[in-house]
Design a protein around this motif. Structure first.
Motif, PDB file in Angstrom:
ATOM      1  N   LEU A 810       0.676  -1.228   0.281  1.00  0.00           N
ATOM      2  CA  LEU A 810       0.201   0.081  -0.022  1.00  0.00           C
ATOM      3  C   LEU A 810       0.777   1.254   0.082  1.00  0.00           C
ATOM      4  N   ARG A 811       2.022   1.177   0.675  1.00  0.00           N
ATOM      5  CA  ARG A 811       2.905   2.518   0.656  1.00  0.00           C
ATOM      6  C   ARG A 811       3.456   2.871  -0.543  1.00  0.00           C
ATOM      7  N   SER A 812       3.791   1.537  -1.479  1.00  0.00           N
ATOM      8  CA  SER A 812       4.255   2.025  -2.701  1.00  0.00           C
ATOM      9  C   SER A 812       3.243   2.411  -3.696  1.00  0.00           C
ATOM     10  N   LEU A 813       1.907   1.957  -3.456  1.00  0.00           N
ATOM     11  CA  LEU A 813       0.951   2.443  -4.381  1.00  0.00           C
ATOM     12  C   LEU A 813       0.530   3.806  -4.006  1.00  0.00           C
ATOM     13  N   VAL A 814       0.565   3.967  -2.758  1.00  0.00           N
ATOM     14  CA  VAL A 814       0.243   5.583  -2.382  1.00  0.00           C
ATOM     15  C   VAL A 814       1.119   6.308  -2.818  1.00  0.00           C
ATOM     16  N   GLY A 815       2.394   6.053  -2.888  1.00  0.00           N
ATOM     17  CA  GLY A 815       3.384   7.027  -3.471  1.00  0.00           C
ATOM     18  C   GLY A 815       3.332   6.976  -5.027  1.00  0.00           C
ATOM     19  N   GLN A 820       1.480  11.326  -9.048  1.00  0.00           N
ATOM     20  CA  GLN A 820       0.614  11.799 -10.400  1.00  0.00           C
ATOM     21  C   GLN A 820      -0.407  12.840  -9.946  1.00  0.00           C
ATOM     22  N   LEU A 821      -0.837  13.236  -8.628  1.00  0.00           N
ATOM     23  CA  LEU A 821      -1.857  14.270  -8.358  1.00  0.00           C
ATOM     24  C   LEU A 821      -1.239  15.831  -8.465  1.00  0.00           C
ATOM     25  N   GLY A 822       0.070  15.999  -8.918  1.00  0.00           N
ATOM     26  CA  GLY A 822       0.404  17.282  -8.880  1.00  0.00           C
ATOM     27  C   GLY A 822       0.699  17.870  -7.748  1.00  0.00           C
ATOM     28  N   ALA A 823       0.858  19.277  -7.818  1.00  0.00           N
ATOM     29  CA  ALA A 823       1.203  20.145  -6.546  1.00  0.00           C
ATOM     30  C   ALA A 823      -0.055  20.573  -5.890  1.00  0.00           C
ATOM     31  N   ASP A 876       3.308  13.488   7.254  1.00  0.00           N
ATOM     32  CA  ASP A 876       3.040  13.225   5.642  1.00  0.00           C
ATOM     33  C   ASP A 876       2.690  11.811   5.556  1.00  0.00           C
ATOM     34  N   LEU A 877       2.742  10.996   6.115  1.00  0.00           N
ATOM     35  CA  LEU A 877       2.850   9.560   5.883  1.00  0.00           C
ATOM     36  C   LEU A 877       2.495   8.777   7.119  1.00  0.00           C
ATOM     37  N   ALA A 878       1.289   8.020   7.288  1.00  0.00           N
ATOM     38  CA  ALA A 878       0.990   7.172   8.307  1.00  0.00           C
ATOM     39  C   ALA A 878       0.150   5.881   7.973  1.00  0.00           C
TER      40      ALA A 878
END
Length: 902
Positions: A810-815, A820-823, A876-878
Motif C-alpha cells: 500500500l505504501r508503494s501504491l500510495v507513493g 500523479q496528483l501534482g502540486a 506526511d505519511l502514516a
C-alpha cells in the motif's frame, strides 16, 4: 606508597599475625544473589552460614570486587569505583572485637619503616553502632581515641548484613580526616568527603530475618559463634598515602587518564568538570572491563555480559565526548595491563584475548553509533518539521534503549542541530526502566540455600570417586535425605495398592561412588544403587548426581524396591552404555576444541561446553561466523585425530606445572593446587579436566559437525554428534540425499547443481511475478489518480484496493498515486484486506495539503477506529492495521467527512 606495596604490607601484617592467606576468588561465583562478587567476604559465606567448617580459624585476602548499582555516579564522587580491591581479615570463632580493633589500628598507625602505613593517629575517627558501648570502650583503650572522635550511628550506617537472611552484626568503621580543604568539621556524620571511610570492622554475631532495606529486618538471635569480617579499601588507602585528590588519580588509574589526555584535544584537570568526569569514567571502567573479561565474561545483552557491554560503551562514549574520534580501546587495555599486571599476572598472560574482545566491542559499537546517528537525524528532522525545538524524551530514550546512545551524546548532537532535548522526559522513562529492573532483581533475590543438613558429611571429607577405573563399587551409605532433611531410612512405599505415599526428592550420600557428578560441562551418570546382604532386594535408580561444596556427591534416586538404611553397605553401579556414550561425548569435545585452535589459532578460547552420550556442544570466543572451508577443516582434523587412535593419558600434577606444559584451562574457573590433566595425542590436546574419557581416541567414533551459530556477541557455538549418534545422523543425511536424487532424477553427486538450477529458476519466476505486480500497481495507481474526488479544497483518493495487500504494497501504491496528483492539495488513503484477516491502511498528505493543516498522523486514526485498529506515523505519511474488514466502507466515508470539515 605504590598500591602493590599497600597490598603486600596488608597481607604480610595478617600472615605474621597467624592468618592464612587466601587468594582472591573470581568475580564470578555460583551465587544466585550476585552478578559479581561485591565484597571481600563472599567466598567465605559458607563458613559464616555454618554450612561448612572452615579449614582455618583466621584468614586474610585481597578480593577483586565489582559494584555497579550506581554506575552513572562513577567519576562524579571522589571515592567510588566499579572495580575495587577489598583487603580483609576474617576470624571464624577465634578473636572478636578486641582482636579486630588491635590488628587494624596497628597496621594503620605503625610507621612505614616498621611495615605499617604510618597514618597520623590524630586524624583517625571511628564510628560504632549506636548501642555498642563495648566497641567505644575498646577504641578508647586500644587506640586512645577521645570520645569526640567516636560517633554513634544507626542501623543504616553501622549494622551490616548481606541484604538477605543470614549472618549480620554491628560494625565499626574507621575514617581519615583529610582536612578543611575537603569540607566542614564534625566527623563522618557531618561530611564523608572530608572524613573518608577506609576500613569497616564487622562484628558478625547475629542472624537476621527477611527485610526490604538496610534497617528494616528482624534480628532472629545470636549466631552459634562470633565471627569477624573486615574490609579495607585498597584504592582509598592508596589515594591517601599517595596524596592525591581522588581514587582515580592513584598509580593504578592515572596512567590511563594521561594516555587519553595525550589523544584528546582537551586535557584533564583544566577546569572543565564534565571532562574530568569523562576521564575518570574511562580510567575506572577500563580496568573493570579487563578484570571481567579476564574472568571469562564476554559482552552480551543480559546479565554479566550486559554489564560488561555497558561499561565498554560508556568508555567509548566518554572518549568521543572528549573529542577522541580514533579507536582507543587497544591503548586502554595496554594501560590496564601495565598498571595492574604486578598484582594480577593473569591480565598479562591472557592479554591478547582480553584486548581482542574489548576492541571487537568497540568496533561493533562504532557501527551502532552510525546507525543511531541516522535515527537521530530522522528524529531531528521530524522535530523541526513539526515546528518544535525540543527533541521528545521518548525519542532520546529510544536512542538509548535500542542503540545504547548515551543521553549526553544525544544532547550534544541536538545542540549541533539547533535543538534541545526533553531531558526530564528521558529521565522519567529511564527511572521507570530502572525501577522495573530493580523490582525484577529483588524478586529473584533470595536467601542462600540451607545446606546445613549436609554440613556433617561435608566436614567428614570428600566423596571418593572411583569411576575413572571401575563402573561398580561397594560403598557405605553415609546419609539419606528426603526433601533436604536427613532421615535414617527410606523405602519404596509408593505403590497405589499399598496405600502409601511415594517419598519426595530422595538423595543418598555414599562414602565412595563410580557415578560421575555433573561438572565441567559433562552431565551426570545414571545407574543404580543396590542393596547387599539382608537388604539385597533394595534397588534405587540413580537419575542424577550433584556436588555439594564441590566435594560431596549426592545421588538423586527413585527407590524402586526395598529399603535403604543409613550405614548399610550397598553396591553403586554406572549404566555402562550411558558411560560409553558420555566418554565419547567428552573426549569428542576435546578433539573439537583442539581442531578449532588449529584452524582458528589460540584466540578460539573455550567459553563453555556441554556433552552427553552421543552429543557435544562447544562455545568459544570468536568474532564472526566460520566459513564453510573452516567448518570442513575443523571436522576433518577432529576425525583425523580419532582415526590416529591416540592414547588418552591422564595424570595429576601441580596447577603451575600443568599451565607451564600448555594445558588449557577454562577462564573464570577456580582450580585447586593439584589438577588432573587429560592428554590426547601428546601436544594435540592437553587440558585440565576432571571428566571421564575414552582410553583411545578411536573409541570416540566419527564426529559430525551439525552446525555453527552465534550465542552472543563474540561467542560462537559448534554442535556435533559422536559415535553411534554420528553414524545415525550420517545415515539420515544419506537417505535424504537419496530421496532428492530420486525426485530430481539425477545421480547423488549432481543433486547440488540441480538444486542450484531450480533455485535460479525460482528466483527468475519471482522476479517476473514482482514485475507483473508492480505493473499492475502502476496501472491501479493511474486509475486511482484519475478517480480523485474534490472534497473542499483537497483532491482526495480514498479507495479500497482489491486483492490481499501488505502495508508495504500500500505504501508503494500510495507513493505512485501521490506523484500523479501534482502540486495541488491532495490526500491519498488506501485500504485493503491483508493476510490472516488483517486490514492494512495507509494515508499520505502532500505538502500543499499539509499547509492547510491536514496531517496523515491525525487522519489515519479516523480510519483505524472504524476497522477496530490503530495507526500512526509522520505528518506526511502514516499507516496502521485493523481486524474488521466489514468496516472498510465506513472508514473511507469517515475520512471523507473529516476532510470535508477541515
Amino acid at each position: 606508597m605504590q598500591t602493590h606495596e599497600i597490598r603486600k604490607r596488608f597481607l604480610e601484617h595478617f600472615v605474621n599475625a597467624g592468618h592464612t592467606e587466601v587468594p582472591s576468588a573470581s568475580v564470578i561465583l555460583d551465587d544466585p544473589n550476585l552478578l559479581f562478587v561485591n565484597a571481600g567476604m563472599v567466598q567465605f559465606v559458607p563458613f559464616f552460614l555454618g554450612q561448612r567448617t572452615p579449614p582455618y580459624d583466621t584468614a586474610t585476602s585481597i578480593q577483586k570486587c565489582i559494584r555497579t548499582p550506581d554506575i552513572d555516579e562513577v567519576g562524579i564522587t571522589t571515592r567510588h569505583n566499579t572495580f575495587f580491591q577489598m583487603a580483609g581479615n576474617f576470624s571464624f570463632g577465634d578473636y572478636f572485637k578486641r582482636g579486630a580493633i588491635e590488628l587494624a589500628w596497628s597496621l594503620l598507625t605503625t610507621s612505614v619503616d616498621e611495615g605499617g602505613y604510618g597514618f597520623d593517629p590524630e586524624r583517625l575517627w571511628a564510628t560504632v553502632y549506636y548501642d555498642d558501648d563495648e566497641a567505644i570502650g575498646l577504641w578508647q583503650e586500644i587506640a586512645g581515641l577521645p570520645a569526640e572522635r567516636i560517633q554513634r550511628r544507626g542501623m543504616a550506617d553501622n549494622y551490616w548484613s548481606m541484604g538477605i537472611p543470614g549472618p549480620c552484626g554491628p560494625c565499626s568503621e574507621i575514617y581519615y580526616d583529610r582536612g578543611p580543604d575537603y569540607g566542614v568539621e564534625g566527623g563522618p556524620e557531618a561530611n564523608e568527603d572530608r572524613y573518608i571511610e577506609i576500613w569497616n570492622l564487622v562484628f558478625m554475631q547475629n542472624e537476621r530475618g527477611e527485610g526490604t532495606s538496610k534497617d528494616d529486618f528482624e534480628i532472629l538471635g545470636p549466631l552459634p559463634r562470633k565471627n569477624i569480617d573486615t574490609g579495607m579499601g585498597v584504592e582509598r588507602i592508596a589515594c591517601l598515602l599517595q596524596n592525591v585528590d581522588n581514587v582515580y588519580e592513584t598509580d593504578l588509574m592515572r596512567p590511563t587518564i594521561d594516555a587519553v589526555a595525550a589523544l584528546a584535544p582537551r586535557g584533564y584537570s583544566q577546569g572543565n568538570a564534565a571532562d574530568d568526569v569523562r576521564y575518570r569514567v574511562i580510567a575506572d571502567h577500563s580496568r573493570t572491563a579487563a578484570i571481567i573479561i579476564g574472568d571469562g565474561v564476554t559482552p552480551g545483552n543480559e546479565g554479566r555480559g550486559y554489564v560488561l557491554r555497558r561499561l565498554l560503551r560508556r568508555i567509548i562514549r566518554a572518549a568521543k565526548l572528549l573529542g577522541v574520534d580514533q579507536p582507543i580501546m587497544a591503548t586502554l587495555m595496554v594501560c590496564v595491563r601495565d598498571a595492574m599486571g604486578p598484582s594480577y599476572p593473569e591480565l598479562v598472560a591472557d592479554f591478547d584475548r582480553i584486548s581482542r574482545i574489548a576492541v571487537a566491542e568497540e568496533t561493533a559499537f562504532n557501527r551502532t553509533l552510525a546507525a543511531g546517528s541516522k535515527l537521530f537525524a530522522d528524529a531531528a528532522e521530524a522535530t523541526r518539521a513539526a515546528g518544535k525545538s525540543e527533541l521528545p524524551g521518548a525519542q532520546a530514550f529510544a536512542l538509548h534503549d535500542t542503540y545504547g546512545f548515551p543521553i549526553e551524546l544525544t544532547c550534544e548532537m541536538a545542540a549541533e542541530a539547533g535543538l534541545q532535548v526533553d531531558e526530564l522526559g528521558f529521565r522519567e522513562l529511564m527511572a521507570e526502566q530502572r525501577n522495573r529492573a530493580k523490582a525484577d532483581a529483588a524478586a529473584r533475590k533470595h536467601a542462600h540455600a540451607d545446606l546445613s543438613a549436609y554440613r556433617e558429611l561435608v566436614d567428614s571429607g570428600p566423596t571418593e570417586f572411583t569411576g575413572f577405573t571401575e563402573l561398580s563399587t561397594q560403598a557405605r551409605i553415609l546419609g539419606i535425605f528426603v526433601d533436604g532433611k536427613r532421615v535414617p531410612v527410606v523405602s519404596h512405599t509408593g505403590r497405589p495398592e499399598s496405600g502409601g505415599d511415594a517419598p519426595g526428592r530422595v538423595e543418598i550420600v555414599l562414602d565412595r561412588t563410580p557415578l560421575y557428578a555433573e561438572s565441567g560441562g559433562q552431565i551426570a551418570d545414571i545407574g543404580a544403587i543396590l542393596g547387599t546382604g539382608s537388604s539385597a532386594t533394595a534397588r534405587a535408580a540413580v537419575t542424577d548426581v550433584q556436588k555439594i561444596a564441590k566435594t560431596l556427591f549426592t545421588h538423586r534416586v527413585n527407590v524402586e524396591s526395598g529399603e535403604f538404611v543409613e550405614g548399610d553397605t550397598v553396591t553403586a553401579e554406572v549404566d555402562a552404555e550411558w558411560r560409553r556414550g558420555a566418554t565419547q561425548g567428552h573426549s569428542g569435545t576435546h578433539m573439537v576444541h583442539a581442531a578449532l585452535r588449529e584452524v582458528l589459532g589460540p584466540g578460539a578460547v573455550q567459553a563453555g561446553s556441554l556433552n552427553r552420550p552421543g552429543y557435544l556442544r562447544f562455545d568459544f570466543n570468536w568474532q564472526g561466523a566460520l566459513s564453510d572451508d573452516q567448518r570442513t577443516r575443523i571436522e576433518e582434523i577432529a576425525n583425523e585425530a580419532v582415526q590416529a587412535d591416540h592414547q588418552v593419558n591422564t595424570f595429576v600434577t601441580e596447577l603451575d606445572k600443568a599451565k607451564a606444559m600448555g594445558a588449557m584451562a577454562l577462564f573464570g574457573e577456580a582450580y585447586p593446587d593439584q589438577v588432573r590433566v587429560v592428554e590426547i595425542g601428546g601436544p594435540f590436546s592437553l587440558e585440565l579436566c576432571g571428566g571421564t574419557h575414552v582410553h583411545n581416541s578411536a573409541q570416540i567414533g566419527p564426529i559430525s559437525l551439525l552446525g555453527e551459530s552465534s550465542v552472543g556477541s563474540g561467542v560462537r557455538r559448534v554442535e556435533a554428534y559422536v559415535g553411534l549418534e554420528s553414524f545415525k545422523h550420517l545415515s539420515r543425511e544419506r537417505a535424504l540425499m537419496a530421496g532428492l536424487a530420486s525426485s530430481l532424477k539425477v545421480p547423488s553427486e549432481e543433486v547440488p547443481a540441480r538444486v542450484a538450477t531450480l533455485v535460479d529458476k525460482l528466483k527468475s519466476a519471482e522476479k517476473e511475478l514482482e514485475r507483473l505486480r508492480l505493473a499492475g500497481a502502476r496501472a491501479a495507481a493511474a486509475g486511482a489518480a484519475a478517480g480523485a474526488q474534490t472534497v473542499g479544497r483537497v483532491k482526495l483518493v480514498a479507495q479500497r484496493v482489491d486483492g490481499p495487500m501488505s502495508a508495504g504494497d500500500l505504501r508503494s501504491l500510495v507513493g505512485s498515486v501521490k506523484s500523479q496528483l501534482g502540486a495541488d492539495p491532495a490526500v491519498i488513503a488506501l485500504i485493503a484486506e491483508g493476510d490472516g484477516g488483517s486490514v492494512p491502511f495507509v494515508v499520505a498528505v502532500n505538502p500543499a495539503a499539509a499547509d492547510l493543516g491536514l496531517s496523515a498522523n491525525d487522519l489515519v486514526k479516523a480510519i483505524g477506529s472504524a476497522v477496530d485498529g490503530r495507526g500512526g506515523g509522520k505528518p506526511d505519511l502514516a499507516q496502521g492495521s485493523g481486524r474488521n474488514a466489514a468496516g472498510i466502507d465506513a472508514a473511507l466515508a469517515g475520512l471523507r467527512a473529516e476532510i470535508a470539515r477541515s
